[in-house]
Motif scaffolding. Structure first.
Motif, PDB file in Angstrom:
ATOM      1  N   GLU A 105      42.212  30.028  36.480  1.00 28.95           N
ATOM      2  CA  GLU A 105      42.742  29.832  37.821  1.00 28.95           C
ATOM      3  C   GLU A 105      44.012  30.639  38.057  1.00 28.95           C
ATOM      4  N   ARG A 106      44.594  31.157  36.986  1.00 21.86           N
ATOM      5  CA  ARG A 106      45.833  31.927  37.118  1.00 21.86           C
ATOM      6  C   ARG A 106      45.604  33.420  36.900  1.00 21.86           C
ATOM      7  N   VAL A 107      44.357  33.815  36.822  1.00 19.05           N
ATOM      8  CA  VAL A 107      43.996  35.236  36.756  1.00 19.05           C
ATOM      9  C   VAL A 107      43.473  35.619  38.134  1.00 19.05           C
ATOM     10  N   HIS A 108      44.113  36.604  38.765  1.00 14.03           N
ATOM     11  CA  HIS A 108      43.877  36.897  40.177  1.00 14.03           C
ATOM     12  C   HIS A 108      43.400  38.336  40.364  1.00 14.03           C
ATOM     13  N   PRO A 109      42.118  38.600  40.109  1.00 15.83           N
ATOM     14  CA  PRO A 109      41.610  39.957  40.320  1.00 15.83           C
ATOM     15  C   PRO A 109      41.433  40.277  41.803  1.00 15.83           C
ATOM     16  N   MET A 110      41.483  41.558  42.111  1.00 13.40           N
ATOM     17  CA  MET A 110      41.136  42.010  43.455  1.00 13.40           C
ATOM     18  C   MET A 110      39.615  41.961  43.607  1.00 13.40           C
ATOM     19  N   ALA A 111      39.151  41.683  44.822  1.00  6.58           N
ATOM     20  CA  ALA A 111      37.722  41.478  45.059  1.00  6.58           C
ATOM     21  C   ALA A 111      36.928  42.745  44.763  1.00  6.58           C
ATOM     22  N   PRO A 112      35.718  42.575  44.234  1.00  7.96           N
ATOM     23  CA  PRO A 112      34.835  43.717  44.004  1.00  7.96           C
ATOM     24  C   PRO A 112      34.057  44.073  45.270  1.00  7.96           C
ATOM     25  N   SER A 113      33.479  45.252  45.263  1.00  6.59           N
ATOM     26  CA  SER A 113      32.532  45.579  46.331  1.00  6.59           C
ATOM     27  C   SER A 113      31.257  44.759  46.137  1.00  6.59           C
ATOM     28  N   GLY A 114      30.550  44.538  47.216  1.00 10.28           N
ATOM     29  CA  GLY A 114      29.298  43.804  47.136  1.00 10.28           C
ATOM     30  C   GLY A 114      29.449  42.305  47.006  1.00 10.28           C
ATOM     31  N   GLY A 115      30.679  41.817  47.028  1.00 10.56           N
ATOM     32  CA  GLY A 115      30.917  40.386  46.911  1.00 10.56           C
ATOM     33  C   GLY A 115      31.151  39.745  48.263  1.00 10.56           C
ATOM     34  N   LYS A 116      32.137  38.872  48.317  1.00 11.42           N
ATOM     35  CA  LYS A 116      32.422  38.114  49.537  1.00 11.42           C
ATOM     36  C   LYS A 116      32.684  39.012  50.731  1.00 11.42           C
ATOM     37  N   PHE A 117      33.270  40.180  50.474  1.00 18.85           N
ATOM     38  CA  PHE A 117      33.654  41.066  51.578  1.00 18.85           C
ATOM     39  C   PHE A 117      32.729  42.272  51.706  1.00 18.85           C
ATOM     40  N   GLY A 118      31.616  42.224  51.000  1.00 16.70           N
ATOM     41  CA  GLY A 118      30.663  43.325  51.093  1.00 16.70           C
ATOM     42  C   GLY A 118      31.300  44.644  50.701  1.00 16.70           C
ATOM     43  N   GLU A 119      31.181  45.634  51.584  1.00 15.00           N
ATOM     44  CA  GLU A 119      31.756  46.954  51.336  1.00 15.00           C
ATOM     45  C   GLU A 119      33.043  47.171  52.114  1.00 15.00           C
ATOM     46  N   ASP A 120      33.628  46.078  52.605  1.00 13.15           N
ATOM     47  CA  ASP A 120      34.832  46.166  53.441  1.00 13.15           C
ATOM     48  C   ASP A 120      36.086  46.040  52.577  1.00 13.15           C
ATOM     49  N   ALA A 121      36.595  47.172  52.117  1.00 14.87           N
ATOM     50  CA  ALA A 121      37.780  47.167  51.261  1.00 14.87           C
ATOM     51  C   ALA A 121      39.013  46.683  52.005  1.00 14.87           C
ATOM     52  N   ASP A 122      39.071  46.924  53.310  1.00 14.29           N
ATOM     53  CA  ASP A 122      40.234  46.472  54.078  1.00 14.29           C
ATOM     54  C   ASP A 122      40.280  44.946  54.143  1.00 14.29           C
ATOM     55  N   ALA A 123      39.128  44.315  54.315  1.00 14.00           N
ATOM     56  CA  ALA A 123      39.085  42.853  54.330  1.00 14.00           C
ATOM     57  C   ALA A 123      39.443  42.296  52.954  1.00 14.00           C
ATOM     58  N   ALA A 124      38.967  42.950  51.903  1.00 17.13           N
ATOM     59  CA  ALA A 124      39.303  42.515  50.544  1.00 17.13           C
ATOM     60  C   ALA A 124      40.796  42.649  50.293  1.00 17.13           C
ATOM     61  N   ALA A 125      41.392  43.724  50.792  1.00 11.69           N
ATOM     62  CA  ALA A 125      42.836  43.920  50.632  1.00 11.69           C
ATOM     63  C   ALA A 125      43.624  42.860  51.398  1.00 11.69           C
ATOM     64  N   ALA A 126      43.182  42.559  52.614  1.00 13.34           N
ATOM     65  CA  ALA A 126      43.864  41.534  53.409  1.00 13.34           C
ATOM     66  C   ALA A 126      43.785  40.172  52.721  1.00 13.34           C
ATOM     67  N   HIS A 127      42.651  39.892  52.104  1.00 10.15           N
ATOM     68  CA  HIS A 127      42.505  38.632  51.377  1.00 10.15           C
ATOM     69  C   HIS A 127      43.470  38.575  50.204  1.00 10.15           C
ATOM     70  N   TYR A 128      43.619  39.680  49.481  1.00  6.21           N
ATOM     71  CA  TYR A 128      44.542  39.688  48.345  1.00  6.21           C
ATOM     72  C   TYR A 128      45.983  39.513  48.826  1.00  6.21           C
ATOM     73  N   ALA A 129      46.313  40.120  49.952  1.00 15.18           N
ATOM     74  CA  ALA A 129      47.652  39.942  50.513  1.00 15.18           C
ATOM     75  C   ALA A 129      47.902  38.479  50.876  1.00 15.18           C
ATOM     76  N   GLU A 130      46.876  37.816  51.415  1.00 14.33           N
ATOM     77  CA  GLU A 130      47.011  36.391  51.739  1.00 14.33           C
ATOM     78  C   GLU A 130      47.227  35.568  50.476  1.00 14.33           C
ATOM     79  N   LEU A 131      46.496  35.899  49.423  1.00  9.70           N
ATOM     80  CA  LEU A 131      46.687  35.204  48.150  1.00  9.70           C
ATOM     81  C   LEU A 131      48.118  35.368  47.653  1.00  9.70           C
ATOM     82  N   LEU A 132      48.606  36.597  47.672  1.00 13.80           N
ATOM     83  CA  LEU A 132      49.976  36.835  47.199  1.00 13.80           C
ATOM     84  C   LEU A 132      50.985  36.052  48.032  1.00 13.80           C
TER      85      LEU A 132
END
Length: 250
Positions: free
Chosen positions: A103-130
């Motif tokens: 629970e304390r290991v925080h990887p950035m989202a992969p492609s093909g996952g929750k955000f599909g191929e949308d790297a910008d959405a994955a980045a925004a999610h990581y910013a929200e986590l931080l």
């Protein structure tokens, strides 16, 4: 911001071993002070070599791994488990071998996952986590990073911030999706320079003669738009760990 320190080690292997020893000590000291520690990992030959050296060190068990928060400074936007992902390499080098709390290991989202191929959405999610992990009333919405590890590219890039791109100029967001990278893969996710500069300590680690020119430029005060590594400085300490061929002359 901190001054810049330069330490030159005899070769890449010695550099990785010395950096590993420093990292273990830094984590132990942070845990002694606050009960936990926060580390931002990097990829690349040197960055992963440091993690392998931590794994093989007898001192690794001095760390309370269950109370370490692990983040990444950048990531290749590739499918989960892809061997080129920094997360995949870091798990194989160290994280799968120590008792980290998942629970304390925080990887950035992969492609093909929750955000599909949308790297910008994955980045925004990581910013929200931080932001959710940040302390109240901080200047920039990221956690307290005790140490943030970085590499340096031949053109002076660091994390996935390349020269003269919109991403190295970004001042508002903590994390960005990076597109059309000049080296593969073309799509990545990266912390921005303001997020990097929120770290207590930033360690830039690199080897090889091809790095000597950008290292000298960064240490000489180059514009981060031209040499992104020049903008990677810590609040308390900025440490350059180099081999002789990457070290500035004179």
């Amino acid at each position: 911001m901190s001054g810049q320190e330069v330490v030159v080690h005899g070769d890449g292997e010695v550099l990785a071993a010395a950096a590993a020893a420093r990292l273990i000590t830094r984590i132990v000291d942070a845990q002694a002070a606050r009960g936990s520690a926060s580390v931002v990992l990097t990829g690349g030959r040197t960055g992963i070599g440091v993690l392998e050296q931590v794994r093989n060190s007898p001192a690794r068990d001095a760390v309370d791994w269950a109370n370490v928060d692990v983040y990444w400074g950048d990531e290749r936007f590739l499918p989960d488990g892809d061997p080129e992902r920094n997360e995949t390499q870091a798990r194989a080098a160290l994280l799968d071998h120590v008792a980290v709390d998942p629970e304390r290991v925080h990887p950035m989202a992969p492609s093909g996952g929750k955000f599909g191929e949308d790297a910008d959405a994955a980045a925004a999610h990581y910013a929200e986590l931080l932001a959710t992990m940040a302390e109240p009333a901080v200047e920039f919405p990221v956690p307290r990073f005790d140490v943030l590890l970085l590499g340096v590219g031949e053109e002076g890039h660091t994390a996935s911030l390349f020269p003269d791109t919109p991403y190295v100029r970004e001042q508002e967001r903590a994390v960005v999706g990076v597109h059309d990278c000049p080296k593969p893969p073309p799509t990545r996710i990266s912390l921005t320079l303001p997020a990097i500069r929120a770290a207590a300590e930033v360690w830039l680690m690199t080897t090889g003669a091809a790095k000597a020119e950008p290292v000298a430029a960064a240490l000489g005060g180059a514009d981060p738009v031209d040499i992104p590594a020049a903008g990677a400085v810590g609040l308390e300490r900025t440490l350059w760990l180099l081999d002789p061929s990457a070290a500035p002359r004179g």
